[in-house]
Design a protein around this motif. Structure first.
Motif, PDB file in Angstrom:
ATOM      1  N   UNK A  12      29.773  -1.592 -47.578  1.00  9.49           N
ATOM      2  CA  UNK A  12      28.957  -2.418 -46.893  1.00  9.49           C
ATOM      3  C   UNK A  12      28.170  -1.807 -45.498  1.00  9.49           C
ATOM      4  N   UNK A  13      27.486  -2.535 -45.311  1.00  9.35           N
ATOM      5  CA  UNK A  13      26.826  -2.082 -43.785  1.00  9.35           C
ATOM      6  C   UNK A  13      27.798  -1.691 -42.999  1.00  9.35           C
ATOM      7  N   UNK A  14      27.484  -0.709 -42.108  1.00 10.59           N
ATOM      8  CA  UNK A  14      28.220  -0.492 -41.016  1.00 10.59           C
ATOM      9  C   UNK A  14      29.181   0.804 -41.571  1.00 10.59           C
ATOM     10  N   UNK A  15      29.277   1.079 -42.590  1.00 15.11           N
ATOM     11  CA  UNK A  15      30.049   2.133 -43.279  1.00 15.11           C
ATOM     12  C   UNK A  15      29.836   3.687 -42.577  1.00 15.11           C
ATOM     13  N   UNK A  16      28.583   3.773 -42.447  1.00 16.59           N
ATOM     14  CA  UNK A  16      28.335   5.155 -41.859  1.00 16.59           C
ATOM     15  C   UNK A  16      29.050   5.408 -40.618  1.00 16.59           C
ATOM     16  N   UNK A  17      29.010   4.677 -39.706  1.00 18.44           N
ATOM     17  CA  UNK A  17      29.644   4.802 -38.350  1.00 18.44           C
ATOM     18  C   UNK A  17      31.371   4.581 -38.569  1.00 18.44           C
ATOM     19  N   UNK A  18      31.702   3.639 -39.315  1.00 17.41           N
ATOM     20  CA  UNK A  18      33.229   3.316 -39.370  1.00 17.41           C
ATOM     21  C   UNK A  18      33.917   4.378 -40.054  1.00 17.41           C
ATOM     22  N   UNK A  19      33.352   5.057 -41.098  1.00 22.46           N
ATOM     23  CA  UNK A  19      34.034   6.114 -41.872  1.00 22.46           C
ATOM     24  C   UNK A  19      33.416   7.585 -41.436  1.00 22.46           C
ATOM     25  N   UNK A  20      33.483   7.912 -40.362  1.00 22.20           N
ATOM     26  CA  UNK A  20      32.851   9.069 -39.915  1.00 22.20           C
ATOM     27  C   UNK A  20      33.797  10.504 -39.797  1.00 22.20           C
ATOM     28  N   UNK A  21      33.385  11.281 -40.656  1.00 21.77           N
ATOM     29  CA  UNK A  21      34.133  12.757 -40.984  1.00 21.77           C
ATOM     30  C   UNK A  21      33.103  13.806 -40.572  1.00 21.77           C
ATOM     31  N   UNK A  22      33.238  14.326 -39.612  1.00 22.74           N
ATOM     32  CA  UNK A  22      32.120  15.462 -39.332  1.00 22.74           C
ATOM     33  C   UNK A  22      32.351  16.632 -40.326  1.00 22.74           C
ATOM     34  N   UNK A  23      31.110  17.335 -40.658  1.00 23.55           N
ATOM     35  CA  UNK A  23      31.166  18.294 -41.532  1.00 23.55           C
ATOM     36  C   UNK A  23      31.718  19.553 -41.003  1.00 23.55           C
ATOM     37  N   UNK A  24      31.985  20.553 -41.769  1.00 22.64           N
ATOM     38  CA  UNK A  24      32.497  21.796 -41.553  1.00 22.64           C
ATOM     39  C   UNK A  24      31.702  22.352 -40.086  1.00 22.64           C
ATOM     40  N   UNK A  25      32.683  22.711 -39.233  1.00 25.83           N
ATOM     41  CA  UNK A  25      32.014  23.327 -38.010  1.00 25.83           C
ATOM     42  C   UNK A  25      31.516  22.232 -36.883  1.00 25.83           C
ATOM     43  N   UNK A  26      31.491  20.968 -37.194  1.00 20.40           N
ATOM     44  CA  UNK A  26      31.139  20.083 -36.354  1.00 20.40           C
ATOM     45  C   UNK A  26      32.024  19.310 -35.722  1.00 20.40           C
ATOM     46  N   UNK A  27      31.893  18.577 -34.549  1.00 21.43           N
ATOM     47  CA  UNK A  27      32.872  17.836 -34.018  1.00 21.43           C
ATOM     48  C   UNK A  27      32.397  16.341 -33.926  1.00 21.43           C
ATOM     49  N   UNK A  28      33.404  15.506 -33.635  1.00 15.96           N
ATOM     50  CA  UNK A  28      33.025  14.134 -33.561  1.00 15.96           C
ATOM     51  C   UNK A  28      31.947  13.823 -32.194  1.00 15.96           C
ATOM     52  N   UNK A  29      32.214  14.606 -31.134  1.00 15.43           N
ATOM     53  CA  UNK A  29      31.345  14.567 -30.181  1.00 15.43           C
ATOM     54  C   UNK A  29      29.664  14.769 -30.671  1.00 15.43           C
ATOM     55  N   UNK A  30      29.753  15.916 -31.469  1.00 12.18           N
ATOM     56  CA  UNK A  30      28.339  16.137 -32.030  1.00 12.18           C
ATOM     57  C   UNK A  30      27.769  15.028 -32.756  1.00 12.18           C
ATOM     58  N   UNK A  31      28.618  14.310 -33.559  1.00 17.03           N
ATOM     59  CA  UNK A  31      27.910  13.111 -34.378  1.00 17.03           C
ATOM     60  C   UNK A  31      27.822  12.047 -33.293  1.00 17.03           C
ATOM     61  N   UNK A  32      28.528  11.706 -32.489  1.00 15.58           N
ATOM     62  CA  UNK A  32      28.277  10.762 -31.311  1.00 15.58           C
ATOM     63  C   UNK A  32      26.958  10.909 -30.632  1.00 15.58           C
ATOM     64  N   UNK A  33      26.718  12.311 -30.363  1.00 16.41           N
ATOM     65  CA  UNK A  33      25.340  12.587 -29.413  1.00 16.41           C
ATOM     66  C   UNK A  33      24.347  12.255 -30.522  1.00 16.41           C
ATOM     67  N   UNK A  34      24.113  12.660 -31.580  1.00 17.98           N
ATOM     68  CA  UNK A  34      23.115  12.505 -32.616  1.00 17.98           C
ATOM     69  C   UNK A  34      23.058  10.731 -32.886  1.00 17.98           C
ATOM     70  N   UNK A  35      24.023  10.276 -33.130  1.00 21.23           N
ATOM     71  CA  UNK A  35      24.197   8.995 -33.329  1.00 21.23           C
ATOM     72  C   UNK A  35      23.444   8.029 -32.125  1.00 21.23           C
ATOM     73  N   UNK A  36      23.809   8.483 -31.111  1.00 26.47           N
ATOM     74  CA  UNK A  36      23.370   7.731 -29.941  1.00 26.47           C
ATOM     75  C   UNK A  36      21.696   7.682 -29.673  1.00 26.47           C
ATOM     76  N   UNK A  37      21.419   9.111 -29.878  1.00 27.42           N
ATOM     77  CA  UNK A  37      19.915   9.402 -29.890  1.00 27.42           C
ATOM     78  C   UNK A  37      19.330   8.580 -31.047  1.00 27.42           C
ATOM     79  N   UNK A  38      19.760   8.692 -32.087  1.00 32.62           N
ATOM     80  CA  UNK A  38      18.835   7.930 -33.190  1.00 32.62           C
ATOM     81  C   UNK A  38      18.871   6.614 -33.005  1.00 32.62           C
ATOM     82  N   UNK A  39      19.754   6.003 -32.433  1.00 34.89           N
ATOM     83  CA  UNK A  39      19.908   4.503 -32.252  1.00 34.89           C
ATOM     84  C   UNK A  39      18.785   3.873 -31.405  1.00 34.89           C
TER      85      UNK A  39
END
Length: 435
Positions: free
Chosen positions: A129-156
């Motif tokens: 259901x909605x919200x699953x993108x952020x709630x189940x967040x597993x970075x791809x190879x070579x990426x960190x959670x911080x990388x995903x957080x940075x992109x997510x905040x900017x997109x929002x």
């Protein structure tokens, strides 16, 4: 149909429509028909989203065999309420939304581990259901959670549409964009989804972890460039690597997989419309998939409502206009509020207290943005009270501060977590002119 209640309490009426829409979007009674006829076997359950707890509870109520697994929902969305009991067989974990955190990453790792090395005789039920993108967040190879957080905040903050945001998220993930289905293969995979996206595109709901994705890594790069988002070096390198591509249509790993949408924005709007009609008020659904800047969408709604009130076109008064979808907000100020508060503040500014028009806007998950309100409501008297309080709506709009504006008017709509999510709900009640 005649108007049967001339003394209607507009706020109570609009709130009842909102409540009806939310109830229709809950999973109760909507899951069993999509499950196998034989429900006595063992199934592994996984999932993510704001409705994960209620979906897990309903699955437990209708499945007769053994269930085991884990789902993740937003902090505070596993509470027992009149709408849901806690799941007892399926573990429910909480994580952060809309910006992912370590808990969401950890549960993503657990889910992948849980479905690894299955065989064709195994059955996996995925609840999304909605919200699953952020709630189940597993970075791809070579990426960190911080990388995903940075992109997510900017997109929002960028004003990007949900399909654009999820295109980027899919390509930065080790679990979305069909990759979870690949991990489940060759087991039988049944995905059940509550749609929170315009058009009910299953590849966009929670970033489509169990379905094929037609977007590409080049699309993701173009979206980041379009919204002038600074790209961390690791993200740039990954998106230029062919390994960042998602699972495409006709991939063999999807051969034993099916997906069903169990609740939609349209079904919620139809339920609300039926309730209004039962009370003698003609009701019209404008659309279930409206997108665009919330403040601009409000201007269009205001123009239609005034045309009805003043000229009887295209509908006669009294009537109700309903709409859904997912608007966006390009954040430029420092205020508080989500897209529904922003919509209603812009509507308030356009209507200037029009004596015939009442409105409510709310998010069906009970959380407008990251606030504690679902949305707000206005009546013709709201404008007068706002003037008396010295509130300047344009000032608050410029600062993206709908929350404090409607808090001052004491017109916030607060439901708490609803345990579902079919996105925006907007209702405008247009009354006859007083004689």
């Amino acid at each position: 149909m005649s108007y049967v209640n001339k003394n209607i309490n507009s706020n109570a009426f609009l709130l009842s429509l909102f409540e009806c829409a939310i109830d229709e979007a809950l999973p109760y009674g909507h899951i069993a028909k999509y499950l196998p006829d034989d429900k006595t076997g063992k199934a592994i359950v996984i999932g993510a989203g704001k409705a994960a707890a209620s979906m897990a509870a309903e699955l437990e109520a209708v499945w007769q065999g053994e269930l085991q697994g884990v789902v993740v929902t937003r902090y505070g969305h596993t509470v027992s309420s009149k709408r849901a009991s806690m799941s007892s067989k399926i573990e429910v974990i909480e994580a952060a939304h809309p910006v992912p955190d370590a808990a969401g990453q950890a549960v993503g790792e657990r889910i992948l581990s849980l479905v690894s090395e299955l065989c064709e005789d195994d059955v996996v039920i995925c609840l999304m259901s909605g919200g699953g993108s952020a709630l189940m967040s597993l970075p791809a190879e070579g990426l960190t959670l911080s990388d995903k957080q940075t992109i997510n905040k900017a997109l929002l903050k960028s004003g990007a549409a949900i399909d654009e945001m999820n295109c980027v998220r899919k390509h930065l993930s080790a679990i979305k964009g069909g990759r979870l289905a690949k991990a489940v293969h060759p087991a039988k995979l049944i995905s059940l989804a509550i749609s929170d996206v315009p058009g009910d595109d299953t590849s966009v709901i929670a970033s489509g972890p169990t379905v094929a994705d037609s977007t590409t890594r080049f699309d993701a790069l173009a979206i980041l460039e379009r919204y002038d988002i600074e790209i961390p070096t690791a993200v740039f390198r990954w998106l230029n690597n062919p390994k960042s591509e998602t699972i495409k249509p006709n991939d063999p790993c999807l051969a034993n997989s099916e997906i069903h949408i169990i609740a939609t924005p349209q079904s919620a709007l139809e339920a609300a419309a039926n309730k209004a009609v039962q009370q003698g008020i003609p009701t019209y659904i404008l659309s279930d998939c409206i997108e665009g800047e919330a403040r601009d969408v409000a201007k269009v709604h205001a123009a239609i409502a005034k045309q009805i009130a003043e000229k009887g076109q295209p509908f006669k008064t009294p009537c109700v206009l309903l709409s859904g979808g997912e608007t966006t907000v390009t954040v430029k100020g420092t205020g508080r509020g989500g897209r529904n508060s922003e919509f209603l503040l812009s509507l308030y500014n356009e209507l200037q207290g029009h004596p015939q028009i009442h409105a409510l806007a709310g998010d069906t998950d009970g959380i407008d943005g990251v606030e504690d309100n679902a949305g707000a409501c206005i009546t013709p008297d709201s404008f007068i009270r706002g003037q008396q309080l010295g509130l300047n709506p344009q000032h608050y709009l410029d600062n993206n501060d709908g929350y404090h504006f409607f808090s001052a008017l004491e017109s916030l709509v607060i439901t708490g977590p609803t345990l579902t999510n079919v996105n925006d709900f907007r209702a405008l009640l247009i009354m006859p002119a007083k004689k």
